[in-house]
Design an enzyme around this catalytic site. Sequence first.
Site, PDB file in Angstrom:
ATOM      1  N   HIS A 245      44.352  -3.517 -54.861  1.00  0.00           N
ATOM      2  CA  HIS A 245      43.448  -2.799 -53.967  1.00  0.00           C
ATOM      3  C   HIS A 245      43.506  -3.401 -52.581  1.00  0.00           C
ATOM      4  O   HIS A 245      43.603  -4.612 -52.438  1.00  0.00           O
ATOM      5  CB  HIS A 245      42.006  -2.849 -54.491  1.00  0.00           C
ATOM      6  N   ASP A 302      41.031   2.981 -61.085  1.00  0.00           N
ATOM      7  CA  ASP A 302      41.822   3.984 -61.797  1.00  0.00           C
ATOM      8  C   ASP A 302      42.340   3.532 -63.154  1.00  0.00           C
ATOM      9  O   ASP A 302      42.744   4.374 -63.960  1.00  0.00           O
ATOM     10  CB  ASP A 302      43.015   4.422 -60.926  1.00  0.00           C
TER      11      ASP A 302
HETATM   12  N1  ACO Z   1      51.756  -3.685 -58.915  1.00  0.00           N
HETATM   13  C1  ACO Z   1      52.614  -4.654 -58.536  1.00  0.00           C
HETATM   14  N2  ACO Z   1      52.584  -5.247 -57.323  1.00  0.00           N
HETATM   15  C2  ACO Z   1      51.626  -4.840 -56.498  1.00  0.00           C
HETATM   16  C3  ACO Z   1      50.707  -3.853 -56.810  1.00  0.00           C
HETATM   17  C4  ACO Z   1      50.796  -3.267 -58.086  1.00  0.00           C
HETATM   18  N3  ACO Z   1      49.938  -2.298 -58.460  1.00  0.00           N
HETATM   19  N4  ACO Z   1      49.888  -3.639 -55.772  1.00  0.00           N
HETATM   20  C5  ACO Z   1      50.290  -4.454 -54.804  1.00  0.00           C
HETATM   21  N5  ACO Z   1      51.345  -5.189 -55.253  1.00  0.00           N
HETATM   22  C6  ACO Z   1      52.065  -6.213 -54.492  1.00  0.00           C
HETATM   23  C7  ACO Z   1      52.975  -5.536 -53.484  1.00  0.00           C
HETATM   24  O1  ACO Z   1      54.255  -5.294 -54.012  1.00  0.00           O
HETATM   25  C8  ACO Z   1      53.000  -6.533 -52.350  1.00  0.00           C
HETATM   26  O2  ACO Z   1      53.900  -7.564 -52.659  1.00  0.00           O
HETATM   27  P1  ACO Z   1      54.723  -8.309 -51.486  1.00  0.00           P
HETATM   28  O3  ACO Z   1      53.677  -8.966 -50.650  1.00  0.00           O
HETATM   29  O4  ACO Z   1      55.588  -9.256 -52.226  1.00  0.00           O
HETATM   30  O5  ACO Z   1      55.462  -7.240 -50.768  1.00  0.00           O
HETATM   31  C9  ACO Z   1      51.584  -7.121 -52.391  1.00  0.00           C
HETATM   32  O6  ACO Z   1      51.120  -6.953 -53.746  1.00  0.00           O
HETATM   33  C10 ACO Z   1      50.645  -6.422 -51.455  1.00  0.00           C
HETATM   34  O7  ACO Z   1      50.776  -5.032 -51.750  1.00  0.00           O
HETATM   35  P2  ACO Z   1      50.454  -3.880 -50.736  1.00  0.00           P
HETATM   36  O8  ACO Z   1      50.978  -2.587 -51.262  1.00  0.00           O
HETATM   37  O9  ACO Z   1      50.842  -4.288 -49.337  1.00  0.00           O
HETATM   38  O10 ACO Z   1      48.889  -3.902 -50.819  1.00  0.00           O
HETATM   39  P3  ACO Z   1      47.982  -2.851 -50.195  1.00  0.00           P
HETATM   40  O11 ACO Z   1      46.696  -3.512 -49.985  1.00  0.00           O
HETATM   41  O12 ACO Z   1      48.584  -2.180 -49.039  1.00  0.00           O
HETATM   42  O13 ACO Z   1      47.943  -1.731 -51.341  1.00  0.00           O
HETATM   43  C11 ACO Z   1      47.410  -0.374 -53.106  1.00  0.00           C
HETATM   44  C12 ACO Z   1      46.877  -1.399 -52.106  1.00  0.00           C
HETATM   45  C13 ACO Z   1      48.032   0.797 -52.356  1.00  0.00           C
HETATM   46  C14 ACO Z   1      46.239   0.166 -53.901  1.00  0.00           C
HETATM   47  C15 ACO Z   1      48.443  -1.064 -54.009  1.00  0.00           C
HETATM   48  O14 ACO Z   1      47.837  -2.134 -54.694  1.00  0.00           O
HETATM   49  C16 ACO Z   1      49.059  -0.080 -54.997  1.00  0.00           C
HETATM   50  O15 ACO Z   1      49.984   0.624 -54.637  1.00  0.00           O
HETATM   51  N6  ACO Z   1      48.549  -0.040 -56.256  1.00  0.00           N
HETATM   52  C17 ACO Z   1      49.066   0.879 -57.231  1.00  0.00           C
HETATM   53  C18 ACO Z   1      48.521   2.282 -57.000  1.00  0.00           C
HETATM   54  C19 ACO Z   1      47.044   2.373 -57.328  1.00  0.00           C
HETATM   55  O16 ACO Z   1      46.569   1.931 -58.352  1.00  0.00           O
HETATM   56  N7  ACO Z   1      46.304   3.020 -56.406  1.00  0.00           N
HETATM   57  C20 ACO Z   1      44.853   3.248 -56.573  1.00  0.00           C
HETATM   58  C21 ACO Z   1      44.072   2.340 -55.664  1.00  0.00           C
HETATM   59  S1  ACO Z   1      42.336   2.598 -55.890  1.00  0.00           S
HETATM   60  C22 ACO Z   1      42.060   4.088 -55.109  1.00  0.00           C
HETATM   61  O17 ACO Z   1      42.655   4.416 -54.137  1.00  0.00           O
HETATM   62  C23 ACO Z   1      41.107   5.009 -55.714  1.00  0.00           C
END
Ligand code: ACO
Length: 355
Positions: A245, A302
């Site tokens: 998140h 989720d």
């Molecule tokens: N699985 C594996 N790795 C992850 C995940 C995940 N679900 N989420 C983040 N990471 C990692 C990224 O690869 C990144 O790694 P890096 O620093 O080595 O590149 C690091 O954690 C930071 O990730 P970001 O995507 O930059 O984090 P951000 O805060 O932008 O993203 C998000 C948040 C979009 C929710 C992300 O965690 C994600 O894509 N999760 C999966 C989709 C999801 O569940 N979305 C629902 C969110 S809740 C809602 O909107 C209702």
Amino acid sequence: MSKNICFIDGLEGILKYREIDVNQLIELTYDSVSYLLIQGELPGAQELAIYSACLREEREINREIINIISMYNFNIDAIEILRTIVSFISQFDPDIYDSTPEGNMRKAIRLIAKIPTIIAAYYRVANGKEPIPPDRSLSHGANFLYMIRGSKPSKLEAEVMEKDFILSAEHELNASTFSSRITASTLADLYSVVVSGLCALKGPLHGGARTEVMSMLEEIACPENAEKIILEKIAKNEKIMGFGHRVYKTYDPRGTVFKQLSKQLAEIKGDMHWYETAEAIEITVVREIVEKKGKPIYPNVDFYSGVIYRYMDIPPQLATSIFAIGRVSGWIAHCFDQYEKKRVIRPRAFMLDEC
Ligand code: ACO
């Protein structure tokens, strides 16, 4: 409307609507929480009775809408239908051009009331069945399950659905609420505001993650498969849906409630299979990403809600649209707040580098 619509402490895992912790709010009804978000205060008994009665009065949709739904391709996600139908029904709203607070409130009630009926009608028609008219004696959650199934849900299922709507109702400036707020800032009408929210909610990095979680549960199928498949996904640098998140750097407080509710459903139904599969996924993600890589990637709103839908026989095609049933109250609360500011939101392009 002095109280902040939402407060999040992403380090401590705290979420409040209008200064009330969500752990308290889940003991109320969705109608109460919807009123709280939109009006700024919890309703008294009489205010709640009037608000609930107005919502129940407005649940029906007319035959023309069902005819439009029937023209759709039934292999698509319900959020696609919802987006179109919300736009379509604005023409039937007598208050469409009334932008007074009273006119806006009447539109708000119609939108909150009709969205579950649209989704349920789509589900029934897509499965070759007649839509079931709403039952005014039932709560928002129980009525939705009734319109899908044609039979009244158990007390626990009705309560779980209400809590799902409450926990989905608001989350500050997430992508869909921000989209809604931008539209509201132009003083566009409430239907346009809600359509904007629906468009952003649909994406798999936001509300669409719930559908992806349900597919992943099906793919993994049993607790024994979880570790191997999750390790493969991590090795391929795939994001694990339902984890991580932007704001929470600890366990999402909504995730904690959904986890407890999914366990409760599993025990009552005497079928631990989906719950244990999810828990095995969580154990692997926490070990591999949180403990080994030091990234705070915990279950978000989720993940366990996807497990709950599995137990309630809700198909993945409805999951994202069900998120919208709850979230629409949050979009409307932000819209009304933005209307009061009467100022267009106009960021500059360089700000995108910080998003
Ligand atoms: N699985 C594996 N790795 C992850 C995940 C995940 N679900 N989420 C983040 N990471 C990692 C990224 O690869 C990144 O790694 P890096 O620093 O080595 O590149 C690091 O954690 C930071 O990730 P970001 O995507 O930059 O984090 P951000 O805060 O932008 O993203 C998000 C948040 C979009 C929710 C992300 O965690 C994600 O894509 N999760 C999966 C989709 C999801 O569940 N979305 C629902 C969110 S809740 C809602 O909107 C209702």
